[in-house]
Design a protein around this motif. Structure first.
Motif, PDB file in Angstrom:
ATOM      1  N   GLU A   6     -13.972   4.331   7.293  1.00 13.74           N
ATOM      2  CA  GLU A   6     -12.691   4.644   6.652  1.00 13.74           C
ATOM      3  C   GLU A   6     -12.080   5.844   7.354  1.00 13.74           C
ATOM      4  O   GLU A   6     -12.779   6.800   7.674  1.00 13.74           O
ATOM      5  N   GLU A  26      -4.677   4.393   4.570  1.00 14.08           N
ATOM      6  CA  GLU A  26      -6.120   4.351   4.757  1.00 14.08           C
ATOM      7  C   GLU A  26      -6.443   3.193   5.689  1.00 14.08           C
ATOM      8  O   GLU A  26      -6.092   2.043   5.411  1.00 14.08           O
ATOM      9  N   ARG A  28      -9.409   0.961   7.176  1.00 14.24           N
ATOM     10  CA  ARG A  28     -10.777   0.642   6.742  1.00 14.24           C
ATOM     11  C   ARG A  28     -11.302  -0.568   7.494  1.00 14.24           C
ATOM     12  O   ARG A  28     -10.564  -1.503   7.778  1.00 14.24           O
ATOM     13  N   HIS A  39      -8.355  -3.189   7.447  1.00 11.10           N
ATOM     14  CA  HIS A  39      -7.495  -3.060   6.275  1.00 11.10           C
ATOM     15  C   HIS A  39      -6.604  -1.842   6.470  1.00 11.10           C
ATOM     16  O   HIS A  39      -7.051  -0.813   6.951  1.00 11.10           O
ATOM     17  N   GLY A  41      -4.482   0.340   3.910  1.00  8.53           N
ATOM     18  CA  GLY A  41      -4.147   0.605   2.513  1.00  8.53           C
ATOM     19  C   GLY A  41      -2.907   1.474   2.442  1.00  8.53           C
ATOM     20  O   GLY A  41      -2.845   2.531   3.069  1.00  8.53           O
ATOM     21  N   THR A  46      -1.158  -1.318  -2.190  1.00  6.39           N
ATOM     22  CA  THR A  46      -1.282  -2.590  -1.490  1.00  6.39           C
ATOM     23  C   THR A  46      -2.257  -2.454  -0.333  1.00  6.39           C
ATOM     24  O   THR A  46      -2.270  -1.460   0.379  1.00  6.39           O
ATOM     25  N   ASP A  47      -3.074  -3.474  -0.151  1.00  3.12           N
ATOM     26  CA  ASP A  47      -4.055  -3.512   0.932  1.00  3.12           C
ATOM     27  C   ASP A  47      -3.720  -4.685   1.841  1.00  3.12           C
ATOM     28  O   ASP A  47      -3.770  -5.827   1.413  1.00  3.12           O
ATOM     29  N   ARG A 125      -2.153  -9.958   2.234  1.00  2.00           N
ATOM     30  CA  ARG A 125      -1.703  -8.775   1.511  1.00  2.00           C
ATOM     31  C   ARG A 125      -2.199  -8.928   0.094  1.00  2.00           C
ATOM     32  O   ARG A 125      -1.990  -9.950  -0.535  1.00  2.00           O
ATOM     33  N   ARG A 128      -4.697  -3.416  -4.331  1.00  2.00           N
ATOM     34  CA  ARG A 128      -6.012  -2.851  -4.570  1.00  2.00           C
ATOM     35  C   ARG A 128      -6.297  -2.992  -6.050  1.00  2.00           C
ATOM     36  O   ARG A 128      -5.375  -3.078  -6.854  1.00  2.00           O
ATOM     37  N   ARG A 143     -12.936  -6.388  -0.443  1.00  2.00           N
ATOM     38  CA  ARG A 143     -13.356  -4.977  -0.264  1.00  2.00           C
ATOM     39  C   ARG A 143     -14.842  -4.900  -0.262  1.00  2.00           C
ATOM     40  O   ARG A 143     -15.548  -5.556  -0.895  1.00  2.00           O
TER      41      ARG A 143
END
Length: 143
Positions: A6, A26, A28, A39, A41, A46-47, A125, A128, A143
């Motif tokens: 991360e 973020e 990841r 990913h 974030g 939204t991820d 999309r 989270r 995740r």
């Protein structure tokens, strides 16, 4: 099992107005993910998830896969354009931030067996868990 990578980063949200604004994101990567997925974030919870190769290839030339477009902007910037039913979000990243993150992901998977027969991951999309907002046609990001 290798730990999840991360990295907290800053991107610039590009708008149609004269000003851009910095936003925290973020980055990841979970090496256990079968499809080598990265990913991004976003602050709204939204991820976005898509294949690591999309970012790697986008550092060199424009590329598009599904709802994600990536292209270099000069020698030091990378643009990531994300399309959803809510509209389009465009982010500008420092290339060095993404190169550092991608180098860490490659180092993590260097000892792993090759991706024999794996297909590129389609972009997705998903909210989270703490920001539940259903998206029509979006695939949940694992995740």
């Amino acid at each position: 099992m290798s730990p999840v990578i991360e990295e907290h980063a800053r991107a610039r949200l590009i708008t149609d107005g004269p000003l851009t604004r910095p936003v925290p994101v973020e980055l990841r990567y979970d090496p256990a993910d079968e499809r080598r997925t990265v990913h991004i974030g976003l602050p709204d919870g939204t991820d976005w998830a898509f294949g690591r190769d999309l970012l790697e290839r986008g550092l060199l030339a424009p590329i598009e896969r599904g709802d994600v477009r990536v292209w270099p902007c000069g020698r030091t910037q990378l643009i990531v354009e994300l399309h959803s039913t809510d509209g389009v979000e465009v982010f500008q990243f420092e290339i060095r931030t993404l190169v550092r993150f991608l180098a860490r992901t490659r180092a993590q998977t260097a000892a792993a067996p090759p991706d024999a027969g794996r297909k590129p991951h389609p972009s997705s999309r998903a909210p989270r868990p703490e920001a539940v907002r259903p998206e029509r046609g979006a695939q949940p990001a694992h995740r």
